[in-house]
Write a protein that holds these residues in place. Sequence first.
Motif, PDB file in Angstrom:
ATOM      1  N   GLN A 121       0.830  -1.203   0.000  1.00  0.00           N
ATOM      2  CA  GLN A 121       0.000   0.000   0.000  1.00  0.00           C
ATOM      3  C   GLN A 121       0.865   1.254   0.000  1.00  0.00           C
ATOM      4  O   GLN A 121       2.087   1.184  -0.046  1.00  0.00           O
ATOM      5  CB  GLN A 121      -0.931  -0.007   1.220  1.00  0.00           C
ATOM      6  CG  GLN A 121      -1.900  -1.179   1.263  1.00  0.00           C
ATOM      7  CD  GLN A 121      -2.788  -1.165   2.492  1.00  0.00           C
ATOM      8  OE1 GLN A 121      -2.667  -0.288   3.354  1.00  0.00           O
ATOM      9  NE2 GLN A 121      -3.701  -2.120   2.587  1.00  0.00           N
ATOM     10  N   SER A 160       3.083   1.958  -3.786  1.00  0.00           N
ATOM     11  CA  SER A 160       2.908   0.617  -3.188  1.00  0.00           C
ATOM     12  C   SER A 160       4.197   0.127  -2.526  1.00  0.00           C
ATOM     13  O   SER A 160       4.616  -1.012  -2.702  1.00  0.00           O
ATOM     14  CB  SER A 160       2.454  -0.387  -4.259  1.00  0.00           C
ATOM     15  OG  SER A 160       1.204  -0.014  -4.791  1.00  0.00           O
ATOM     16  N   ASP A 180      -6.650  -1.995   8.952  1.00  0.00           N
ATOM     17  CA  ASP A 180      -6.689  -0.666   8.351  1.00  0.00           C
ATOM     18  C   ASP A 180      -7.343   0.356   9.273  1.00  0.00           C
ATOM     19  O   ASP A 180      -7.029   1.538   9.216  1.00  0.00           O
ATOM     20  CB  ASP A 180      -7.440  -0.706   7.022  1.00  0.00           C
ATOM     21  CG  ASP A 180      -6.667  -1.445   5.939  1.00  0.00           C
ATOM     22  OD1 ASP A 180      -5.448  -1.614   6.100  1.00  0.00           O
ATOM     23  OD2 ASP A 180      -7.288  -1.851   4.932  1.00  0.00           O
TER      24      ASP A 180
END
Length: 258
Positions: free
Chosen positions: A75, A79, A87
Amino acid sequence: MSEKNRDGKRTARERLAVEREKQKSAEKRRRTLIVGAGVFCVLALAAVIGVIAANTGKNKSSSDAGPVVAPSGAQGKDSLAIPVGQDGAKSTLTVWEDFRCPACQAFEAAYRPTLHELVDSGKLRIEYHLVRLIDGNLGGTGSLRAANAAACAQDAGKFRDFHDVLYSNQPKETDDAFASNPKLITLAGKVGGLDTPVFRKCVDTGTHDGWVDRSQKAFQSGGLTGTPTVLLGGKNIYQDQTMTPAKLKQMVESAARG
């Protein structure tokens, strides 16, 4: 005019003619040498240009780690972050690390139990950025190879476990043992279900080498200079000499309570 004088003049003319021929021959040789030298310089310059071009190509290929292939689930910008935790966690810890770095290993040894507890309780999310600082400082490829292997473990959903195994088996900083793919694959055997043909191929072919190199460039362009760099809320808590695992836990739990 006496015969003697005529012979003297004739001899002088002959000497002068011979001297002129010598001068012409010398001038011809000089022009030949100049042309030859010019041709040689042109050829030598062409050879130098050819060597430079060839070496430029070699340097490019040796530093080119191939396509940038981010590991599964990576992420953040480009990335480059491997996330561990939920999250929705109120606190995010950003860690820039090098698997050859002894200071990173020391941080892991001291903080690992606390980090695992906070992550497993949903209070903390960690974003790991893998770099190859020690490779640049001491030479070798152990940082790159270990980081690629860890990214391969992420593909298999085994990043955290393999991450811990790497630090638990870290060689001395000057020992480039992690440069050995067979060594890394052997260590993967300590993580249940990780040592598979897919994982081995990922390690052996350096699937994520380009991604690791991009992470290293982001580390440098971000003005970061040392590993580990551990950020909580933008603050480098690793540089805080008052920080302890207990203090970090208190900060994260306080944030979770709102």
